[in-house]
Design an enzyme around this catalytic site. Structure first.
Site, PDB file in Angstrom:
ATOM      1  N   VAL A  31       0.840  -1.208   0.000  1.00 20.98           N
ATOM      2  CA  VAL A  31       0.000   0.000   0.000  1.00 20.98           C
ATOM      3  C   VAL A  31       0.869   1.250   0.000  1.00 20.98           C
ATOM      4  CG1 VAL A  31      -1.863  -1.193   1.236  1.00 20.98           C
ATOM      5  CG2 VAL A  31      -0.115   0.059   2.544  1.00 20.98           C
ATOM      6  N   HIS A  37      -4.306  -4.428  -2.479  1.00 24.90           N
ATOM      7  CA  HIS A  37      -4.688  -4.125  -1.092  1.00 24.90           C
ATOM      8  C   HIS A  37      -4.805  -2.633  -0.826  1.00 24.90           C
ATOM      9  CE1 HIS A  37      -3.126  -8.365   0.156  1.00 24.90           C
ATOM     10  NE2 HIS A  37      -4.282  -8.411  -0.450  1.00 24.90           N
ATOM     11  N   CYS A  52     -14.442   8.628   3.317  1.00 23.77           N
ATOM     12  CA  CYS A  52     -15.421   8.638   4.414  1.00 23.77           C
ATOM     13  C   CYS A  52     -16.174   7.320   4.413  1.00 23.77           C
ATOM     14  CB  CYS A  52     -16.398   9.790   4.211  1.00 23.77           C
ATOM     15  SG  CYS A  52     -17.868   9.668   5.252  1.00 23.77           S
ATOM     16  N   CYS A  73     -15.550  13.571   8.261  1.00 21.42           N
ATOM     17  CA  CYS A  73     -15.892  13.992   6.897  1.00 21.42           C
ATOM     18  C   CYS A  73     -16.568  15.362   6.928  1.00 21.42           C
ATOM     19  CB  CYS A  73     -16.844  12.968   6.287  1.00 21.42           C
ATOM     20  SG  CYS A  73     -17.494  13.443   4.679  1.00 21.42           S
ATOM     21  N   CYS A 120     -20.456  14.807   5.800  1.00 14.00           N
ATOM     22  CA  CYS A 120     -21.478  14.152   6.623  1.00 14.00           C
ATOM     23  C   CYS A 120     -21.005  13.863   8.043  1.00 14.00           C
ATOM     24  CB  CYS A 120     -21.887  12.847   5.950  1.00 14.00           C
ATOM     25  SG  CYS A 120     -20.620  11.571   6.119  1.00 14.00           S
ATOM     26  N   GLY A 167       9.681 -10.803  -2.770  1.00 14.90           N
ATOM     27  CA  GLY A 167       9.550 -10.266  -1.416  1.00 14.90           C
ATOM     28  C   GLY A 167       8.190 -10.449  -0.800  1.00 14.90           C
ATOM     29  N   SER A 189       5.640 -13.426   1.450  1.00 15.78           N
ATOM     30  CA  SER A 189       5.508 -14.733   2.097  1.00 15.78           C
ATOM     31  C   SER A 189       4.378 -15.515   1.433  1.00 15.78           C
ATOM     32  CB  SER A 189       5.209 -14.530   3.593  1.00 15.78           C
ATOM     33  OG  SER A 189       4.089 -13.654   3.727  1.00 15.78           O
ATOM     34  N   ASN A 232      13.624 -13.890  -3.046  1.00 18.08           N
ATOM     35  CA  ASN A 232      13.356 -13.704  -1.624  1.00 18.08           C
ATOM     36  C   ASN A 232      14.635 -14.016  -0.849  1.00 18.08           C
ATOM     37  OD1 ASN A 232      12.307 -14.105   1.149  1.00 18.08           O
ATOM     38  ND2 ASN A 232      10.314 -13.993   0.155  1.00 18.08           N
ATOM     39  N   ALA A 280      15.905  -8.267  -3.142  1.00 17.53           N
ATOM     40  CA  ALA A 280      15.260  -7.796  -4.375  1.00 17.53           C
ATOM     41  C   ALA A 280      16.012  -6.608  -4.967  1.00 17.53           C
ATOM     42  CB  ALA A 280      13.815  -7.386  -4.073  1.00 17.53           C
TER      43      ALA A 280
HETATM   44  C1  BV8 Z   1     -11.091 -11.595   2.392  1.00 18.27           C
HETATM   45  C2  BV8 Z   1      -3.587  -3.953   3.571  1.00 18.27           C
HETATM   46  C3  BV8 Z   1     -13.388 -12.121   2.289  1.00 18.27           C
HETATM   47  C4  BV8 Z   1      -3.771  -3.371   4.938  1.00 18.27           C
HETATM   48  C5  BV8 Z   1      -3.425  -6.382   3.812  1.00 18.27           C
HETATM   49  C6  BV8 Z   1      -7.920 -18.562   2.195  1.00 18.27           C
HETATM   50  C7  BV8 Z   1      -7.099 -19.299   2.999  1.00 18.27           C
HETATM   51  C8  BV8 Z   1      -6.735 -18.770   4.280  1.00 18.27           C
HETATM   52  C9  BV8 Z   1      -7.150 -17.504   4.730  1.00 18.27           C
HETATM   53  C10 BV8 Z   1      -7.981 -16.796   3.921  1.00 18.27           C
HETATM   54  C11 BV8 Z   1      -8.371 -17.322   2.674  1.00 18.27           C
HETATM   55  N1  BV8 Z   1      -9.163 -16.400   2.105  1.00 18.27           N
HETATM   56  C12 BV8 Z   1      -9.286 -15.316   2.938  1.00 18.27           C
HETATM   57  C13 BV8 Z   1      -8.587 -15.548   4.062  1.00 18.27           C
HETATM   58  C14 BV8 Z   1      -8.441 -14.611   5.172  1.00 18.27           C
HETATM   59  C15 BV8 Z   1      -7.372 -13.547   4.940  1.00 18.27           C
HETATM   60  C16 BV8 Z   1      -6.012 -14.187   4.818  1.00 18.27           C
HETATM   61  O1  BV8 Z   1      -5.485 -14.418   3.749  1.00 18.27           O
HETATM   62  N2  BV8 Z   1      -5.417 -14.429   6.018  1.00 18.27           N
HETATM   63  C17 BV8 Z   1      -4.025 -14.972   6.026  1.00 18.27           C
HETATM   64  C18 BV8 Z   1      -3.238 -14.216   7.100  1.00 18.27           C
HETATM   65  C19 BV8 Z   1      -4.057 -16.422   6.262  1.00 18.27           C
HETATM   66  N3  BV8 Z   1      -7.661 -12.766   3.726  1.00 18.27           N
HETATM   67  C20 BV8 Z   1      -8.499 -11.695   3.858  1.00 18.27           C
HETATM   68  O2  BV8 Z   1      -9.010 -11.341   4.898  1.00 18.27           O
HETATM   69  C21 BV8 Z   1      -8.760 -10.918   2.566  1.00 18.27           C
HETATM   70  N4  BV8 Z   1     -10.166 -10.613   2.475  1.00 18.27           N
HETATM   71  O3  BV8 Z   1     -10.788 -12.753   2.319  1.00 18.27           O
HETATM   72  O4  BV8 Z   1     -12.361 -11.117   2.400  1.00 18.27           O
HETATM   73  C22 BV8 Z   1     -14.414 -11.466   1.497  1.00 18.27           C
HETATM   74  C23 BV8 Z   1     -14.581 -11.875   0.203  1.00 18.27           C
HETATM   75  C24 BV8 Z   1     -15.598 -11.276  -0.570  1.00 18.27           C
HETATM   76  C25 BV8 Z   1     -16.406 -10.278   0.013  1.00 18.27           C
HETATM   77  C26 BV8 Z   1     -16.175  -9.855   1.339  1.00 18.27           C
HETATM   78  C27 BV8 Z   1     -15.132 -10.438   2.076  1.00 18.27           C
HETATM   79  C28 BV8 Z   1      -8.050  -9.519   2.602  1.00 18.27           C
HETATM   80  C29 BV8 Z   1      -6.604  -9.659   2.841  1.00 18.27           C
HETATM   81  C30 BV8 Z   1      -5.922  -8.277   2.702  1.00 18.27           C
HETATM   82  C31 BV8 Z   1      -5.487  -7.753   4.054  1.00 18.27           C
HETATM   83  N5  BV8 Z   1      -4.753  -6.494   3.892  1.00 18.27           N
HETATM   84  N6  BV8 Z   1      -2.799  -5.182   3.642  1.00 18.27           N
HETATM   85  C32 BV8 Z   1      -2.488  -2.857   5.519  1.00 18.27           C
HETATM   86  O5  BV8 Z   1      -1.436  -2.964   4.862  1.00 18.27           O
HETATM   87  O6  BV8 Z   1      -2.574  -2.325   6.630  1.00 18.27           O
HETATM   88  S1  BV8 Z   1      -2.476  -7.835   3.896  1.00 18.27           S
HETATM   89  C33 BV8 Z   1      -0.833  -7.288   4.190  1.00 18.27           C
HETATM   90  O7  BV8 Z   1      -0.172  -8.393   4.746  1.00 18.27           O
HETATM   91  C34 BV8 Z   1      -0.027  -6.951   2.947  1.00 18.27           C
HETATM   92  O8  BV8 Z   1      -0.770  -6.259   1.993  1.00 18.27           O
HETATM   93  C35 BV8 Z   1       0.401  -8.322   2.446  1.00 18.27           C
HETATM   94  O9  BV8 Z   1      -0.597  -8.911   1.680  1.00 18.27           O
HETATM   95  C36 BV8 Z   1       0.509  -9.102   3.731  1.00 18.27           C
HETATM   96  C37 BV8 Z   1       1.933  -9.174   4.159  1.00 18.27           C
HETATM   97  O10 BV8 Z   1       2.538 -10.130   3.335  1.00 18.27           O
HETATM   98  P1  BV8 Z   1       3.920  -9.741   2.585  1.00 18.27           P
HETATM   99  O11 BV8 Z   1       3.747  -8.480   1.846  1.00 18.27           O
HETATM  100  O12 BV8 Z   1       4.320 -10.957   1.877  1.00 18.27           O
HETATM  101  O13 BV8 Z   1       4.913  -9.389   3.809  1.00 18.27           O
HETATM  102  P2  BV8 Z   1       5.592 -10.422   4.833  1.00 18.27           P
HETATM  103  O14 BV8 Z   1       6.225  -9.604   5.882  1.00 18.27           O
HETATM  104  O15 BV8 Z   1       4.647 -11.500   5.212  1.00 18.27           O
HETATM  105  O16 BV8 Z   1       6.743 -11.128   3.956  1.00 18.27           O
HETATM  106  C38 BV8 Z   1       7.809 -10.355   3.467  1.00 18.27           C
HETATM  107  C39 BV8 Z   1       8.646 -11.333   2.660  1.00 18.27           C
HETATM  108  O17 BV8 Z   1       9.718 -10.588   2.081  1.00 18.27           O
HETATM  109  C40 BV8 Z   1       9.269 -12.443   3.509  1.00 18.27           C
HETATM  110  O18 BV8 Z   1       9.122 -13.673   2.800  1.00 18.27           O
HETATM  111  C41 BV8 Z   1      10.751 -12.033   3.610  1.00 18.27           C
HETATM  112  O19 BV8 Z   1      11.606 -13.181   3.637  1.00 18.27           O
HETATM  113  C42 BV8 Z   1      10.945 -11.271   2.310  1.00 18.27           C
HETATM  114  N7  BV8 Z   1      11.991 -10.228   2.308  1.00 18.27           N
HETATM  115  C43 BV8 Z   1      12.340  -9.410   3.333  1.00 18.27           C
HETATM  116  N8  BV8 Z   1      13.322  -8.535   2.908  1.00 18.27           N
HETATM  117  C44 BV8 Z   1      13.558  -8.819   1.584  1.00 18.27           C
HETATM  118  C45 BV8 Z   1      12.705  -9.903   1.197  1.00 18.27           C
HETATM  119  N9  BV8 Z   1      12.696 -10.418  -0.047  1.00 18.27           N
HETATM  120  C46 BV8 Z   1      13.560  -9.860  -0.968  1.00 18.27           C
HETATM  121  N10 BV8 Z   1      14.389  -8.798  -0.671  1.00 18.27           N
HETATM  122  C47 BV8 Z   1      14.422  -8.274   0.577  1.00 18.27           C
HETATM  123  N11 BV8 Z   1      15.250  -7.262   0.837  1.00 18.27           N
HETATM  124 ZN    ZN Z   2     -18.944  11.562   4.559  1.00 16.01          ZN
END
Ligand code: BV8
Ligand code: ZN
Length: 255
Positions: free
Chosen positions: A101, A117, A125, A145, A148, A185, A187, A211, A229
């Protein structure tokens, strides 16, 4: 760095590249990842902050958390990884499908970006959906807002919320068509975003993971490159630039 021969072959024949990115590509820009050692989720619980009910029950606490992240993001700059992806547009059709984001791909100048995301630089709002872009002063409590009086929230997708349909449908289409899908980058455990590389694989794309460590998806990729990366992507760009003959001639008219 020596790359795998079949990857080099793929780079020489590919027309379209898709980059599926996560917090790891912005780590070298100083933005904390979610699950890393200094990760956000170490200090804060996603279900306590990145969801609607948490916002309704304690809007100031959630707003303050996003203001904290915005401050870091505002002071950050895109890194060599973001810019390499941008520059590869000179040789390929490039699409960026990101979970981030932080808008750093946008600030690096990438043309085709699909934000699954949302984007932390936008707000709206929760009642009348009026948008408020640009920064609120970082000290402010959750703003109301002007139309409203409703609460204003960041335009990001919280857990339990649907992804922006247009971005997701277009990203999925691009995943079906790409020749090489880079998984950079991330998980790859947050869904439905994590289906994107799976869709690419199902449609015959060559999967490359970049990664610093293995992930959930490593055993499904064609080539796993372990490294940062911001170091690996410029190397791939240099390799492409070193290609001569037909490859270059063919790509020249792209520019
Ligand atoms: C939904 C915005 C339903 C907000 C984010 C199926 C199976 C299991 C669970 C679910 C499923 N379907 C839905 C779910 C539930 C849930 C989910 O997936 N839970 C997970 C935790 C199991 N999904 C949801 O809730 C989704 N919505 O399902 O709604 C619905 C459907 C229709 C109608 C109504 C409702 C919404 C999910 C979105 C949530 N929002 N972000 C904010 O940012 O505040 S998620 C947020 O976390 C990020 O956007 C990103 O997606 C995630 C973090 O992951 P990464 O970006 O990969 O970061 P992470 O730290 O984990 O990893 C970093 C990697 O980089 C590591 O591997 C590391 O080794 C590597 N790295 C580090 N340094 C380097 C590097 N690599 C290279 N170079 C480097 N230098
Ligand atoms: Zn409003």
């Amino acid at each position: 760095m020596e790359f795998k021969p079949d990857f080099i072959e793929k780079l020489k024949t590919a027309k379209s590249l898709l980059f599926f990115t996560g917090a790891g590509i912005s780590a070298e820009s100083g933005i904390p990842t979610f699950r890393g050692d200094e990760g956000l989720w170490k200090k804060f619980k996603p279900e306590e902050l990145a969801n609607f009910n948490a916002f309704i029950s304690n809007p100031d606490m959630v707003w303050e958390w996003y203001q904290y992240r915005r401050k870091i993001i505002n002071e950050a700059k895109p890194n060599a990884g973001h810019f390499a992806i941008k520059e590869l547009e000179n040789f390929y059709d490039v699409d960026v499908v990101t979970q981030n984001v932080d808008n750093l791909h946008g600030r690096a100048g990438s043309k085709n970006i699909y934000e699954l995301h949302g984007n932390i630089e936008r707000n709206y709002c929760i009642d009348c959906k009026t948008f408020y872009n640009g920064n609120f002063d970082f000290e402010s409590k959750v703003p109301k807002c002007k139309n409203c009086g409703g609460l204003i929230r960041p335009d990001v997708v919280w857990f339990g919320e649907a992804l922006p349909p247009e971005a997701f449908i277009k990203a999925d289409k691009k995943a079906e068509q790409c020749d090489i899908c880079f998984i950079v980058g991330t998980s790859a455990i947050v869904y439905p975003a994590a289906y994107i590389p799976i869709t690419a694989k199902k449609n015959g794309a060559y999967l490359v993971e970049i990664n610093i460590q293995p992930t959930e998806i490593t055993n499904q990729v064609d080539y796993s490159i372990v490294g940062k990366a911001g170091e690996i992507l410029p190397e791939i760009l240099n390799k492409v630039k070193s290609f001569t003959g037909g490859f270059m001639a063919e790509r020249k008219e792209k520019n």
